[in-house]
Design a protein around this motif. Structure first.
Motif, PDB file in Angstrom:
ATOM      1  N   CYS A  67       0.823  -1.209   0.000  1.00 26.14           N
ATOM      2  CA  CYS A  67       0.000   0.000   0.000  1.00 26.14           C
ATOM      3  C   CYS A  67       0.857   1.259   0.000  1.00 26.14           C
ATOM      4  O   CYS A  67       0.496   2.259  -0.629  1.00 26.14           O
ATOM      5  CB  CYS A  67      -0.954  -0.021   1.197  1.00 26.14           C
ATOM      6  SG  CYS A  67      -2.231  -1.310   1.054  1.00 26.14           S
ATOM      7  N   GLU A  70       1.854   1.685  -3.517  1.00 25.18           N
ATOM      8  CA  GLU A  70       0.731   2.236  -4.287  1.00 25.18           C
ATOM      9  C   GLU A  70       0.616   3.733  -4.076  1.00 25.18           C
ATOM     10  O   GLU A  70       0.345   4.484  -5.010  1.00 25.18           O
ATOM     11  CB  GLU A  70      -0.577   1.580  -3.872  1.00 25.18           C
ATOM     12  CG  GLU A  70      -0.810   0.245  -4.492  1.00 25.18           C
ATOM     13  CD  GLU A  70      -2.205  -0.271  -4.224  1.00 25.18           C
ATOM     14  OE1 GLU A  70      -3.168   0.531  -4.200  1.00 25.18           O
ATOM     15  OE2 GLU A  70      -2.336  -1.487  -4.047  1.00 25.18           O
ATOM     16  N   CYS A  88      -5.959   1.690   0.487  1.00 26.42           N
ATOM     17  CA  CYS A  88      -5.438   0.369   0.149  1.00 26.42           C
ATOM     18  C   CYS A  88      -5.462  -0.554   1.370  1.00 26.42           C
ATOM     19  O   CYS A  88      -5.906  -1.697   1.294  1.00 26.42           O
ATOM     20  CB  CYS A  88      -4.017   0.510  -0.390  1.00 26.42           C
ATOM     21  SG  CYS A  88      -3.137  -1.040  -0.636  1.00 26.42           S
TER      22      CYS A  88
END
Length: 172
Positions: A67, A70, A88
Motif C-alpha cells: 500500500c 501504491e 489500500c
C-alpha cells in the motif's frame, strides 16, 4: 481499479524479473548446488523449486508495504500518497505479487543465461526496494532498477521487455 493497475505495474517488475528467489538461504528447493546454474539449464523440478521460493519471498512484502508503494505511484498522478495508502490498507485482500506468480515455471527461463545466484540477488534487492518505500519516496526510488539486477537485465532481457510491454499496454 486504477490503484491496482499502478501496483500491478510495480509488482510486475518483481514478478517478471525472477520467478526464483527466496530469503537467500540458497536452497532453491533443490540444494545449494544450483546457485551457479543458469536459469535456462534448470530442470523442471529445479525451476518449480525456485518459483516456490519466490512465492515465499514475496510473502515477506506486507500489505502495508504494498500500500505504501501504491501511494508513491499514485502521487505521481497527483493523488495524495497517505490517502491512497490508507484506502489500500482498508480494502479487502487481493492476490498481490504471489498471485502474479502462478504461471512461474521453467518455460519462463528458456534462453536465460543468468545464474540462480544472480536472480536471487536481483529479487532480494527488488523486495528490499518495495519494503523500503514510504510516502516520502520519489518516483526515482520506485522506478530505478537495483544495481543487483544489471546482470539479469543483460543476460535475460526478455524479463524486462515483457514488463515494459505490459506496462505500456495498460494505458495508464
Amino acid at each position: 481499479m486504477t490503484r491496482m493497475k499502478l501496483l500491478g505495474f510495480l509488482m510486475a517488475g518483481l514478478a517478471l524479473v525472477a520467478c526464483g528467489d527466496d530469503d537467500g538461504n540458497g536452497d532453491g528447493g533443490s540444494g545449494s548446488d544450483i546457485e551457479g546454474k543458469q536459469l535456462g539449464a534448470l530442470t523442471a523440478e529445479e525451476a518449480d523449486g525456485l518459483c516456490d521460493d519466490l512465492r515465499a519471498q514475496t510473502k515477506t512484502i506486507s500489505k502495508e508495504d504494498e500500500c505504501e508503494a501504491e501511494g508513491v505511484v499514485g502521487s505521481l498522478f497527483g493523488i495524495e500518497c497517505e490517502t491512497t495508502k490508507q484506502e489500500c490498507i482498508s480494502a479487502p485482500e487481493e492476490a498481490g505479487v504471489t498471485g502474479e506468480l502462478d504461471s512461474c515455471g521453467a518455460s519462463q527461463f528458456t534462453g536465460c543465461t543468468a545464474t540462480v545466484a544472480e536472480v536471487r540477488a536481483c529479487v532480494d534487492a527488488m523486495v528490499g526496494t518495495i519494503k523500503g518505500l514510504t510516502c516520502e519516496s520519489t518516483f526515482t526510488d520506485i522506478a530505478q532498477k537495483p544495481a543487483a539486477c544489471a546482470a539479469l537485465e543483460e543476460k535475460c532481457p526478455a524479463f524486462f521487455e515483457e514488463q515494459e510491454d505490459e506496462s505500456e499496454g495498460e494505458g495508464s
